[in-house]
Design a protein around this motif. Sequence first.
Motif, PDB file in Angstrom:
ATOM      1  N   SER A   1      52.212 -44.949 -29.059  1.00  0.00           N
ATOM      2  CA  SER A   1      50.912 -44.506 -28.566  1.00  0.00           C
ATOM      3  C   SER A   1      51.100 -43.769 -27.238  1.00  0.00           C
ATOM      4  O   SER A   1      51.654 -44.326 -26.282  1.00  0.00           O
TER       5      SER A   1
ATOM      6  N   SER B   1      50.748 -41.868 -32.126  1.00  0.00           N
ATOM      7  CA  SER B   1      49.316 -42.096 -32.071  1.00  0.00           C
ATOM      8  C   SER B   1      48.807 -41.584 -30.734  1.00  0.00           C
ATOM      9  O   SER B   1      49.093 -42.173 -29.683  1.00  0.00           O
TER      10      SER B   1
ATOM     11  N   VAL C   1      46.606 -48.838 -24.696  1.00  0.00           N
ATOM     12  CA  VAL C   1      46.521 -49.576 -25.952  1.00  0.00           C
ATOM     13  C   VAL C   1      46.491 -51.073 -25.663  1.00  0.00           C
ATOM     14  O   VAL C   1      47.156 -51.565 -24.745  1.00  0.00           O
TER      15      VAL C   1
ATOM     16  N   ARG D   1      45.316 -56.300 -29.970  1.00  0.00           N
ATOM     17  CA  ARG D   1      44.389 -55.929 -31.039  1.00  0.00           C
ATOM     18  C   ARG D   1      45.015 -54.883 -31.953  1.00  0.00           C
ATOM     19  O   ARG D   1      44.836 -54.921 -33.161  1.00  0.00           O
ATOM     20  N   GLU D   2      45.730 -53.949 -31.369  1.00  0.00           N
ATOM     21  CA  GLU D   2      46.353 -52.928 -32.203  1.00  0.00           C
ATOM     22  C   GLU D   2      47.812 -53.320 -32.425  1.00  0.00           C
ATOM     23  O   GLU D   2      48.727 -52.814 -31.767  1.00  0.00           O
TER      24      GLU D   2
END
Lengths: 298, 298
Positions: free
Chosen positions: A99, A128, A134, A138-139
């Motif tokens: 990310s 991403s 981030v 959760r991700e």
Amino acid sequence: MARRLPSLHGLRAFEAAARQLSFTRAAEELNVTQSAVSHQIRALEEQMGVALFRRVPQGLLLTEAGQLLLPAVRDAFDRLAVGVERVREHEASGTLTVSVSPYFAGRWLMPRIGRFRALHPGIELRISANPLYVDFTRETDIDLAVRHGLGTWDGLHAVRFLDDQVFPVCSPALRPPLETPEDLRHHALLNDEMHHYWDAWLAGAGLTGLAPSAGLRLTDIGLAIQCAIAGQGVAMARASLIEEELAAGTLIRPFALSIPADFGIYAVCPEAMADRPKIAAFRDWLIAEGRNDQPVLS
Amino acid sequence: MARRLPSLHGLRAFEAAARQLSFTRAAEELNVTQSAVSHQIRALEEQMGVALFRRVPQGLLLTEAGQLLLPAVRDAFDRLAVGVERVREHEASGTLTVSVSPYFAGRWLMPRIGRFRALHPGIELRISANPLYVDFTRETDIDLAVRHGLGTWDGLHAVRFLDDQVFPVCSPALRPPLETPEDLRHHALLNDEMHHYWDAWLAGAGLTGLAPSAGLRLTDIGLAIQCAIAGQGVAMARASLIEEELAAGTLIRPFALSIPADFGIYAVCPEAMADRPKIAAFRDWLIAEGRNDQPVLS
DNA sequence: AGCCTGCATGAGTTGAACTCATGCGGATGA
DNA sequence: TCATCCGCATGAGTTCAACTCATGCAGGCT
């Protein structure tokens, strides 16, 4: 196991010594002292209840018992090495999800990513683009993220891979043109997440009574850079992330003065995943690229 | 090895846990605590850089990486176990040379040796009948010896396998016949290496002024027994070594009084060889036979 | 005879492996 | 719904296998 094995370290020492026919060379291979191997073999012989080596002036010889034992032990350690390596290789391939902010992706990562892919053809990258930090809890499909900051994030393993000098940039079409730092009074000092550098830079330039514009807050560095290109103000930029615009002439650097960035660019992942081979491979690559492309300091 | 293996103990814990699908059962098998296995697996996962187990409410499951690793590790530990066992079995066969006194050989060992040979058909026994203590430093082909004494021999591993009551024996044809302990005054108390028991036995019988005959010193218990059989005197005998003569009636036990023997019968070998499988096997057998044939105490 | 090499050994140190105590999460049964 | 049980996780402390260090010995070589 029907019966207790003898010392595994002893068997490892035996295998190395039997292959090398030398305690000294076996010690070198195992990164221990000759004395350690000698003690290990002695203990193993006691546990096995039989001599495994004959110490002769010409060197070591295996006894009958040693010759009987060696094939199985050699096979066993070969199998372990192969199995462990296979898992490590397997783990160092597959998909890695990174990310990054779109700005960082476009200015720094994508122009270099070919080199990573050449080095690690087995790792499939998934980039991403996300302007926000981030949340790894959760991700959970994100393996690693690139963040800009001080690196003090709880529960995260963070490695700083880019250090920079920071300086103002603006459009060459900016009017009135910036001849001296004093001329900044006539322009908007763009206010993004680089805003805190203005105070330090202005102090370095000997200017007081100036501050980033309060009326316009830009959440993304990329937007700030686009504003600067459009002549809407002066932005603060990191050297490694502005090379493209400076080279193309869409932005210029009006003054030579720069200051070192306290915020760094970090490779970040959950502590527990830091040693994952894929993640380590990418992080190591970022570090190497950051070292190779250190900007020339003014 | 091209690359350092992770912890061998960790791999062993992994193999057991993967086979049992339980840290707790793996711990029981390895004779460690559940906590030890948990720590081991955690450290191994860090060293490998990947999770090997999934901890789910129903129990443990192997991850893909764990499934990839298990066959090689299982093979390896199986190979080690087979190889080690083969060497141990091989070492527990072959020739074992035992030195015993002819007397002990005849009276105790040979009548029982068939049971040892039935238990250990792979061990070829060589009995060396020697009335004197064996010097292991000179007679290096002797593996084990049987000795009578207190067991305090420097540098030797000694295990006491026979304890006995001790009592006088004589020929049924002895004249004048022994009706009471007082009648011993009329006979020679045979003087062999059992002589020191006379003092204690005579004291227990309430007799004073008697001692083993000084004029005749017999160096071998067998000779003393033969003298007793010939009616030449009264010998002191160990219960387990006189059964044959008592059963045959060539000797009788004139009095019920017996005393415990301070000297024992020991299995003796050099300290450094005590763990040799053949030697251990024979010694263990002697201990078992000594326990089985404990004499009935009077 | 002196030097070199490699294994052996005892003493001391180190840290991997262990135990202990306890916490947590999920399943089960009342 | 709550209490109990089971199995894994974890931190702290302990233990001892594995190690290093220093030195000795035997044999080969010059």
